[in-house]
Motif scaffolding. Sequence first.
Motif, PDB file in Angstrom:
ATOM      1  N   THR A 132       0.846  -1.190   0.000  1.00  0.00           N
ATOM      2  CA  THR A 132       0.000   0.000   0.000  1.00  0.00           C
ATOM      3  C   THR A 132       0.880   1.239   0.000  1.00  0.00           C
ATOM      4  O   THR A 132       2.041   1.199   0.397  1.00  0.00           O
ATOM      5  CB  THR A 132      -0.922   0.041   1.230  1.00  0.00           C
ATOM      6  N   GLN A 136      -2.539  10.379  -1.279  1.00  0.00           N
ATOM      7  CA  GLN A 136      -1.881  11.510  -1.936  1.00  0.00           C
ATOM      8  C   GLN A 136      -2.300  12.823  -1.284  1.00  0.00           C
ATOM      9  O   GLN A 136      -3.436  13.004  -0.888  1.00  0.00           O
ATOM     10  CB  GLN A 136      -2.247  11.516  -3.418  1.00  0.00           C
ATOM     11  N   GLY A 218       3.405   7.407  -4.476  1.00  0.00           N
ATOM     12  CA  GLY A 218       2.174   6.655  -4.273  1.00  0.00           C
ATOM     13  C   GLY A 218       1.369   6.533  -5.557  1.00  0.00           C
ATOM     14  O   GLY A 218       0.822   5.466  -5.866  1.00  0.00           O
ATOM     15  N   ALA A 219       1.315   7.628  -6.321  1.00  0.00           N
ATOM     16  CA  ALA A 219       0.586   7.598  -7.590  1.00  0.00           C
ATOM     17  C   ALA A 219       1.252   6.668  -8.587  1.00  0.00           C
ATOM     18  O   ALA A 219       0.578   5.949  -9.338  1.00  0.00           O
ATOM     19  CB  ALA A 219       0.502   9.015  -8.160  1.00  0.00           C
ATOM     20  N   THR A 222       0.689   2.948  -7.636  1.00  0.00           N
ATOM     21  CA  THR A 222      -0.658   2.499  -7.997  1.00  0.00           C
ATOM     22  C   THR A 222      -0.663   1.895  -9.391  1.00  0.00           C
ATOM     23  O   THR A 222      -1.308   0.878  -9.658  1.00  0.00           O
ATOM     24  CB  THR A 222      -1.651   3.672  -7.919  1.00  0.00           C
ATOM     25  N   ARG A 223       0.124   2.507 -10.295  1.00  0.00           N
ATOM     26  CA  ARG A 223       0.222   1.990 -11.660  1.00  0.00           C
ATOM     27  C   ARG A 223       1.032   0.703 -11.725  1.00  0.00           C
ATOM     28  O   ARG A 223       0.881  -0.089 -12.658  1.00  0.00           O
ATOM     29  CB  ARG A 223       0.836   3.047 -12.572  1.00  0.00           C
ATOM     30  N   GLY A 225       0.766  -1.752  -9.768  1.00  0.00           N
ATOM     31  CA  GLY A 225      -0.133  -2.855  -9.457  1.00  0.00           C
ATOM     32  C   GLY A 225       0.430  -3.862  -8.472  1.00  0.00           C
ATOM     33  O   GLY A 225       0.140  -5.056  -8.558  1.00  0.00           O
TER      34      GLY A 225
END
Length: 280
Positions: A132, A136, A218-219, A222-223, A225
Motif C-alpha cells: 500500500t 496523496q 504513491g501515484a 498504484t500503476r 499494481g
Amino acid sequence: MSDLRIRSMRPDEISIAVDWAAAEGWNPGLADAACFSTIDPDGFLIGELGGAPAATICCVNYGATFAFLGLYIVRKDVRGCGHGLKIWNAALAHAGPRVIGLDGVVAQQQNYKKSGFKFAYANVRYGGTVVTADAQRGRVVALAEVPFALVAADNATVFPAPRAAFLRAWIGSSGHVGRALVRYGRLAAWGVMRPCRKGYKVGPLVADDRAAAEAVLGALLTRAGGGEIFLDVPSVNRDAIALAQDLGLAPVFETARMYTGDIPPLALERVFGVTTLELG
C-alpha cells in the motif's frame, strides 16, 4: 589475441551494452537503449575482437562542461587482458576537459581514483514489493500535463547539465509512467517509473520534501499494481532513505558516485530517486 578495435556504436548497438548490463544483474529498463541513444551518440563505444563485441562503455557529453560514464563492461571470457583499460581510456579521451561523473561498484573505487575520480557519496538501491501507499496530498497529475520547460528547469536543480532531449524521451517512452505534484500552482515533485527486466524502477523522483515525494511515488506505485519496485537513493538524503525504509524496501546494493572535478551545487535533498546509474 588480436588487438581490440574500438569504435562508436550505432544506435541499434546500444542494446548490446544494455543486454550485457542485464546479464551483470544491473536490471536495466526495457526502453533504456532507445532513450540513451538521444544523448551524444559518439559517446557509446564498443570494442571488438575478431569482429565480435568484447567490451562496451559510454561516456556521454552533456554540453561543454560535463560528461557521465557508464555501461563499462568487458566480456567475461576476455577479462584480464587489458581490453578494459584500453576502452576506458578511449572513453575518457572522448570527454576531453569535461568533468566526468560515474556510479561505480564500491569495490572499484580505488581503480577509479587512479583516473582522477573522487568519491562524492553513495547511491543505495532499495527494492521490494509495496503493498500500500499513503494517500496523496495535493494535486497529482500526469507529468505530460506539466509544461516541459518547468520540468527541465526543475531538473537543472539536481543535475549538473541540461539534458532536454533525453528527458523528453524518458518521459514519453512507451511503458514509462510520469506523475507530478502541483502545489499552489507550482511544480513541487515529479517522477517517472519504467518497466525493467525485473519489476519497475522509479527515477527520477525529485521533490521539495518527503510529503511531496510520497504523493508522487504513491501515484506511481498504484500503476505498478503491487509489482516489485526499485529506487536508487542518494545516501546523503536522509528523508529519501527513511521513505524507502518505511515503505518496506530493503537495500539491494550500492554504488559510489564519483567525479573528476567540481560540479555546480546540486539540491541533493530534493533527489529521492536517481534517474539512472548508467547516465546519471
